[in-house]
Design a protein around this motif. Structure first.
Motif, PDB file in Angstrom:
ATOM      1  N   ARG A 161      -2.206  -7.247  -2.274  1.00  0.00           N
ATOM      2  CA  ARG A 161      -2.852  -7.185  -1.196  1.00  0.00           C
ATOM      3  C   ARG A 161      -4.328  -7.832  -1.341  1.00  0.00           C
ATOM      4  O   ARG A 161      -5.226  -8.114  -0.559  1.00  0.00           O
ATOM      5  N   ASP A 221      -8.635  -3.698  10.057  1.00  0.00           N
ATOM      6  CA  ASP A 221      -8.574  -4.817   9.181  1.00  0.00           C
ATOM      7  C   ASP A 221      -7.468  -4.699   7.905  1.00  0.00           C
ATOM      8  O   ASP A 221      -6.735  -5.406   7.523  1.00  0.00           O
ATOM      9  N   ALA A 222      -7.869  -3.368   7.463  1.00  0.00           N
ATOM     10  CA  ALA A 222      -7.146  -3.158   6.201  1.00  0.00           C
ATOM     11  C   ALA A 222      -5.636  -2.858   6.755  1.00  0.00           C
ATOM     12  O   ALA A 222      -4.758  -3.238   5.948  1.00  0.00           O
ATOM     13  N   ASP A 279       0.799  -1.108  -0.076  1.00  0.00           N
ATOM     14  CA  ASP A 279       0.082   0.139   0.028  1.00  0.00           C
ATOM     15  C   ASP A 279       0.901   1.369  -0.028  1.00  0.00           C
ATOM     16  O   ASP A 279       1.914   1.280  -0.604  1.00  0.00           O
ATOM     17  N   ASP A 312     -13.030  -1.752  10.100  1.00  0.00           N
ATOM     18  CA  ASP A 312     -12.541  -2.043   8.578  1.00  0.00           C
ATOM     19  C   ASP A 312     -11.184  -1.241   8.322  1.00  0.00           C
ATOM     20  O   ASP A 312     -10.528  -1.871   7.929  1.00  0.00           O
ATOM     21  N   HIS A 351      -4.076  -6.084   7.207  1.00  0.00           N
ATOM     22  CA  HIS A 351      -3.955  -6.817   6.004  1.00  0.00           C
ATOM     23  C   HIS A 351      -2.606  -6.377   5.159  1.00  0.00           C
ATOM     24  O   HIS A 351      -1.897  -7.122   4.437  1.00  0.00           O
ATOM     25  N   TRP A 379      -8.710   7.690   4.805  1.00  0.00           N
ATOM     26  CA  TRP A 379      -9.590   6.583   4.243  1.00  0.00           C
ATOM     27  C   TRP A 379     -10.868   6.553   5.488  1.00  0.00           C
ATOM     28  O   TRP A 379     -11.983   6.579   5.084  1.00  0.00           O
ATOM     29  N   ASP A 417      -5.628   2.121   2.348  1.00  0.00           N
ATOM     30  CA  ASP A 417      -6.691   1.450   2.931  1.00  0.00           C
ATOM     31  C   ASP A 417      -6.409   1.645   4.655  1.00  0.00           C
ATOM     32  O   ASP A 417      -5.341   1.045   5.161  1.00  0.00           O
ATOM     33  N   GLY A 418      -7.305   2.078   5.256  1.00  0.00           N
ATOM     34  CA  GLY A 418      -7.421   2.257   6.684  1.00  0.00           C
ATOM     35  C   GLY A 418      -6.428   3.435   7.222  1.00  0.00           C
ATOM     36  O   GLY A 418      -6.458   3.665   8.424  1.00  0.00           O
TER      37      GLY A 418
END
Lengths: 323, 323
Positions: free
Chosen positions: B175, A245-246, A145, A242, A249, A159, A154-155
Motif C-alpha cells: 500500500r 482516501d486511505a 491492510d 483522509d 487506497h 484511525w 488506515d481509515g
C-alpha cells in the motif's frame, strides 16, 4: 432434510443461521462475540453455542429440523487460520446434539459473499479495523491492510477516532487549530473546560489525558462518529477525507484489472462515508450489514450446493424475514 | 557543611548528585528508573536510594560528608505533582540515615536548568516523549505537548519509531512506497522476506505483526534511530522532517515574545536532529545530556543559594569530573 449451521463470529457479536440446501433460512440467532482472539476461548465457544441454540430452536419450530440434521458447521471469523482446531467449538455445540464436520472461512470472505453470489470481486470492510480483499474463485486471493490499530487499519473507526482525540488534545494544548470536535468530545466525556491551568496546561486537558489513557487504545474508535457528525468543521472534514482516501487506497492495492466484479462494502464506519461510494469505479457496489448471508453461502458451497443468483436471492430473502 | 541530594529520576535511569552550597559536586550515583509512574513505587524508591547511596559514599570519601549533613532532597521527575507525598522516597532513604526535607520539581525544569543559570527561557525535550516548556522566574509557566504516545508527543522517539513501523508495514503490504526502512527494520528484528504468502499477504508481514503486537506500543521508540540512519531515503527523510516540524511547532506554542532566553535541548531523539538546531531562532541554544545539573541547581535555589553564572559553572565542571 440436511441443514447447515452458518456462523458469522465477529468481535462484537455472533450471528448463526440455519440454512437448508435450497437456500432457505429456517432459523437465526445472535449472541456476544464468538471470536476467540478478541473474546477469549470460553466466551467465544459459549456465544457460538448460544446463537446456534436460538437458531436451531427456531428451525425446529418452523420446519421440524433438529440438531441431528446438521450436516456441517461453517464458522466465519477473523484470524480463523490461526486457530489450532475445531475442538473448542465442537465441545460447545456437542450438548446441543450437533455432531457435524466443522469448517472455517475468513470473515472478509463472508462479507463479500453477503453481497453477491459471484465468485470474483472485492470487499472493503471498515469497522474498528479496515481491510480490503480481492476474491477470486470464491477464495481470498489478496488482502490489504487489516494490520490492526498500531500498524495499520488506515481509515478505520479506530484511525478516525484516534485522530479526533489527537486533534482535540492539540486544540486544548494550543498547538493545533480550533475545532468543533473539542466541544463535542468534552461533552461526550462529561468534561468541562473551566479555563483553569494545571502545570502550565489546561486542567481539562489533564483530565482528558487521564480518562483516555485509563481505557484501551481501541476504545478511541467510539469517537469516530464525532468526525462525521461535525461535517463542515475543517478539522473533522479533513479527518473524514483522509480516511476515505486511505480506504480507497487499500481497495486499489488489491485491485487487479483482470478481475472484474462487484465491490461489497461492510462495517459500521463505512456506512458513514457517503461520498466514498461515488468514488468507487465498479459496475456493482453493494453494502452489507454483516457476514451472516455470506456464511450461509459458504456453508452451502462447502456442501457442494451451487449458489447461483436464485439460491442467493432465497438466502437473502428468507434470512431477512427472520431478523 | 550542609550538602543536598539532587535527584534526576527519569523513566529509564536515575541520577543522584551530592552538591555543597558553593556548587561543588562531591558525589554522583546512577541507578534504574526512579519514576513511580513508569517503574512502579517499589522500584522507584529502590532506584533513588541506590543512586543516593553511591553518591553519598563518594561524597564521604571525597569530603567526609555524611547523610547527617544532608539539608534537603530535591527530586526532579515527570508527573511529580501527581505524587501523593514524599513518604515513598523518605522511607527508601531513611536506612541511609537521610532525614531531610523533600521537594519535587518538574523534569522539564531540571532539563532547562541543566543548560543555563538564567531564570527565563525555553526547554524542548524529545526522548520517548516530546515536550516544550517556557520557564519564567525559575518556574514552568507554559507547557506544550508531553501528552503521551497515544494523544500527543508529536515528533518524539515513539512518534518517529511508530511511523517507521507503519511505513514498513505499508511497504510490505504494497500500500505504501518502497523504502529502505523495510530492509533495516526486518534486519533489526531478525526477519527475512522469503516471498511466501499467508492468506493473500506476505508471510513476513504476518510475522512482523505478531512480533510488534507482542510488545508494548512504546517499545516502537527503538526504531526511531532507523529513520535517522536511512538519511537519503524519501520515506525516512519525510518522517524526520515531519518530526522536526512537530518539535519546533511545540516550541513555538510556548513562545512568548516578551520572554527572551536560552533554548535548552534535551532527550535522546533530539540529539539526532542535526538540521533542527539551525532552525531555532534564539540567541543561545544549549544541548544537555539529562537533568542532573539542573536538579543540583534547583536544590541549591530551594536552599536559598543564589545560583549565578559562576556557581552554575562550578556545578557543571565538578559534576562533569565525577561522571
Amino acid at each position: 432434510m440436511t441443514i447447515h449451521l452458518a456462523v458469522d463470529a465477529g468481535g462484537t457479536s455472533t450471528r448463526c443461521v440455519v440454512v437448508d440446501e435450497s437456500g432457505g433460512c429456517l432459523g437465526y440467532g445472535r449472541a456476544a462475540s464468538g471470536n476467540p482472539i478478541s473474546a477469549g476461548a470460553a466466551l467465544a465457544a459459549r456465544s457460538v453455542a448460544e446463537a446456534a441454540e436460538t437458531a436451531l430452536r427456531q428451525a425446529h419450530a418452523a420446519a421440524g429440523s433438529t440438531a441431528a440434521d446438521v450436516g456441517s458447521v461453517l464458522l466465519a471469523m477473523a484470524g480463523a487460520s490461526a486457530l489450532s482446531g475445531t475442538e473448542l467449538f465442537a465441545a460447545g455445540l456437542a450438548p446441543l446434539g450437533v455432531r457435524a464436520r466443522f469448517a472455517f472461512a475468513p470473515d472478509l470472505l463472508a462479507t463479500f459473499c453477503s453481497g453477491t453470489w459471484r465468485p470474483d470481486g472485492y470487499a472493503l470492510v471498515a469497522g474498528t479495523g479496515a481491510t480490503a480483499v480481492r476474491v477470486e474463485g470464491g477464495e481470498v486471493a489478496r488482502t490489504a491492510d487489516g494490520l490492526g490499530w498500531l500498524l495499520g487499519d488506515d481509515g478505520s473507526g479506530f484511525w478516525v477516532g484516534h485522530r479526533v482525540a489527537r486533534a482535540v488534545a492539540a486544540d486544548l494544548d494550543r498547538r493545533g487549530p480550533r475545532t468543533a470536535l473539542t466541544a463535542a468530545l468534552l461533552a461526550e466525556l462529561g468534561l468541562r473546560d473551566d479555563g483553569a491551568l494545571h502545570q502550565g496546561r489546561p486542567a481539562v486537558l489533564q483530565r482528558l489525558i487521564e480518562l483516555l489513557y485509563a481505557g484501551r487504545p481501541v476504545e478511541l474508535s467510539r469517537f469516530a462518529q464525532l468526525a462525521f457528525a461535525a461535517a463542515g468543521d475543517a478539522v473533522a472534514d479533513g479527518i473524514v477525507r483522509d480516511a476515505a482516501d486511505a480506504l480507497l487506497h487499500a481497495l486499489e492495492a488489491v485491485a487487479d484489472p483482470a478481475v472484474m466484479g462487484p465491490v461489497v462494502l461492510g462495517g459500521g464506519t463505512l456506512v458513514r462515508h457517503e461520498a466514498l461510494v461515488a468514488r468507487i469505479a465498479a459496475p456493482e457496489v453493494h453494502r452489507v450489514e454483516d457476514g451472516a448471508v455470506g456464511a450461509a453461502v459458504i456453508a452451502l458451497q462447502q456442501a457442494s450446493v451451487t449458489v447461483d443468483e436464485s439460491v442467493f436471492a432465497r438466502i437473502v430473502r428468507t434470512l431477512s424475514a427472520l431478523r
